[in-house]
Design an enzyme around this catalytic site. Structure first.
Site, PDB file in Angstrom:
ATOM      1  CB  SER A   1     -50.630 -18.137  -6.026  1.00 23.75           C
ATOM      2  OG  SER A   1     -51.616 -18.622  -7.072  1.00 23.75           O
ATOM      3  CE  LYS A   2     -45.025 -22.679  -2.011  1.00 21.86           C
ATOM      4  NZ  LYS A   2     -45.044 -23.550  -1.070  1.00 21.86           N
TER       5      LYS A   2
END
Ligand code: GLU
Length: 497
Positions: A251-252
């Protein structure tokens, strides 16, 4: 019909790994079949979209060398068209007005997906239970005319299935009972994602949609919109997910730096190396080979080569040197080691410039020396940063000594503290400071002292470069030249650390 594909990022952050890979696969596919690769910025989420993000996406694409055809399309410019299409579906009875008060409505795409899932899990919820679904046209018009706010939802049939043949995952099917009457237009007139994508893909005459597997659910919904519009959907190819080492989601938010393209550029990745690495995240040409130029990727790429299994991005959060995927780092080293020297020189120059180690003579009187030095030191480097970090002693007198190297190569052999300055005096006599001449002198010196030549060389390496490893020492002497070699061999700085 000629092939037209698009990369359609939402400008809500920097260009991340998954998006960059989607862009690359679209690009490779288009180029491999002589089609067009288009860019559409999906900036319909007005709160989250930023110009800065669009800029960073464009920079990322440029860095990766993925040039697009035709003008960029900004999705928000088409909002009015999207609205008209929703109204047309309403007119035709394929959509209906939902007068449910706003706070009760799942009014964003994300919420819609979550709601869908929850309903599926419960297994009993009827997706067609909206009280406004079967309002007569007259009743619905009357409420609208009275100014009651409404969203527009697609009227999904009670029974049936959507299906399509995915170029990667094969036949895909979903029962209508699993899909809610999706919102096309919010009550504030804002077109929602699935509608916007379908309208734009139609308008841009997209023939193949290549995007992440996380869009599979959307694809079924989009097919329903195509059907309602009486249009043939494009072909679809969904790409496997890219997972974190623990097989969790990448995930970012959690893995910001390792998934950002900017990081790779700033940490000294060579763009063709990273592009090569990205190409292999979920695709292979079915051969035991990993290094491909862009031309070779274009030649070999096919959607059949895309894997169904999810790819894993193997990085070690705790280990600074291996902060990113091992293979990505290995591949970068491979490119640095083997790329044509003339392509590496400007990259090395940039790096030295940003580290304030650059001198104009490197392009002038010292050009030959500079190029030879870059060629010598690149052999063991992983990133371009290494030219100014591990390579620093070649370009500056102000370099650090690695503590472990001092222990292992110097302090373990106390005699070296007098021997190395003595060797320096011996080297004064070498007129021609070349490989063969130096070797003879150092060999003889080691024999006289009754020690292994390796002990002398390792000690010298640490005094000359601050490190424990590096290129062949004779080449290091030669490259640094007589004056620096002698000065550093005599220096007591490292001994006193
Ligand atoms: N804007 C979507 C995203 O960034 C892409 C959707 C698509 O490719 O259709 O995930």
């Amino acid at each position: 019909m000629s092939i037209r594909v698009r990369f359609a990022p939402s400008p809500t952050g920097y260009l991340h790994l998954g998006a960059a890979r989607a862009a690359l696969f679209n690009y490779l596919y288009a180029r491999s079949v002589g089609g067009k690769f288009l860019l559409r910025i999906e900036d319909t989420d007005l709160e989250r979209s930023t110009e800065e993000s669009t800029r960073s996406i464009l920079e990322g694409l440029e860095w990766l060398g993925l040039d697009y055809d035709e003008e960029i399309i900004f999705q928000s410019d088409n909002a009015e068209k999207h609205r008209q299409i929703a109204l047309k579906l309403l007119e035709e009875g394929k959509a209906y007005r939902d007068f449910t008060p706003k706070e009760d409505r799942a009014n964003t795409n994300i919420k819609q997906n979550i709601a869908d899932k929850a309903r599926q899990q419960q297994g009993e919820k009827n997706m067609r239970d909206n009280p406004f679904r079967n309002l007569s046209k007259a009743e619905s018009d009357a409420k609208a005319d009275a100014g009651e706010p409404f969203a527009i939802r697609l009227k999904v049939a009670e029974t049936g299935k959507t299906s399509f043949e995915d170029a990667v995952y094969g036949f895909q099917e979903r029962d209508y009972s699993e899909i809610e009457d999706l919102v096309l237009l919010r009550s504030d007139g804002h077109p929602l994602y699935n509608l916007a994508v379908v309208c734009d893909d139609l308008e841009m005459q997209i023939t193949d949609v290549i995007r992440g597997q996380d869009h599979l659910t959307n694809t079924h919904k989009q097919i329903l919109i195509y059907e309602a519009l009486g249009k043939t959907p494009p072909r679809f190819a969904h790409l496997p997910l890219i997972l974190a080492p623990n097989k969790g989601k990448l995930s970012k938010r959690k893995h910001g730096a390792v998934v950002s393209m900017t990081t790779y550029r700033d940490k000294g990745f060579v763009a063709p190396a990273f592009r090569n690495f990205l190409a292999l995240l979920g695709w292979s040409a079915g051969e035991e080979r990993e290094i491909y130029s862009l031309e070779e990727l274009v030649e070999k790429f096919s959607l059949e080569g895309v894997h169904r299994n999810n790819a894993v991005f193997n990085f070690h959060e705790a280990d600074e040197r291996h902060w990113t995927d091992d293979k990505a780092l290995w591949m970068n080293a491979e490119y640095i080691r083997t790329m044509p020297l003339e392509s590496l020189i400007p990259l090395g120059k940039n790096e030295l410039k940003s580290a304030k180690l650059w001198r104009d003579e490197y392009e002038d009187d010292d050009k030959v020396w500079f190029e030879k030095t870059i060629d010598l030191i690149r052999q063991r480097f992983f990133t371009l940063k290494d030219f100014s970090a591990q390579g620093r002693a070649f370009f500056s007198e102000d370099f650090d000594f690695d503590e472990k190297a001092i222990e292992k190569n110097l302090k373990k052999f106390p005699d070296l503290q007098t021997w190395l300055p003595e060797l320096a005096n011996r080297l004064e006599t070498v007129e021609d400071f070349t490989h063969d001449n130096l070797e003879a002198v150092i060999k003889k010196f080691a024999e006289e002292k009754g020690t292994k030549i390796g002990v002398i060389m390792n000690g010298a390496r640490t005094l000359l470069t601050g490190l424990a490893v590096g290129p062949s020492m004779l080449a290091v002497f030669e490259t640094l030249g007589k004056e620096k070699t002698i000065r550093r061999l005599k220096s007591q700085v490292a001994w006193n650390l």
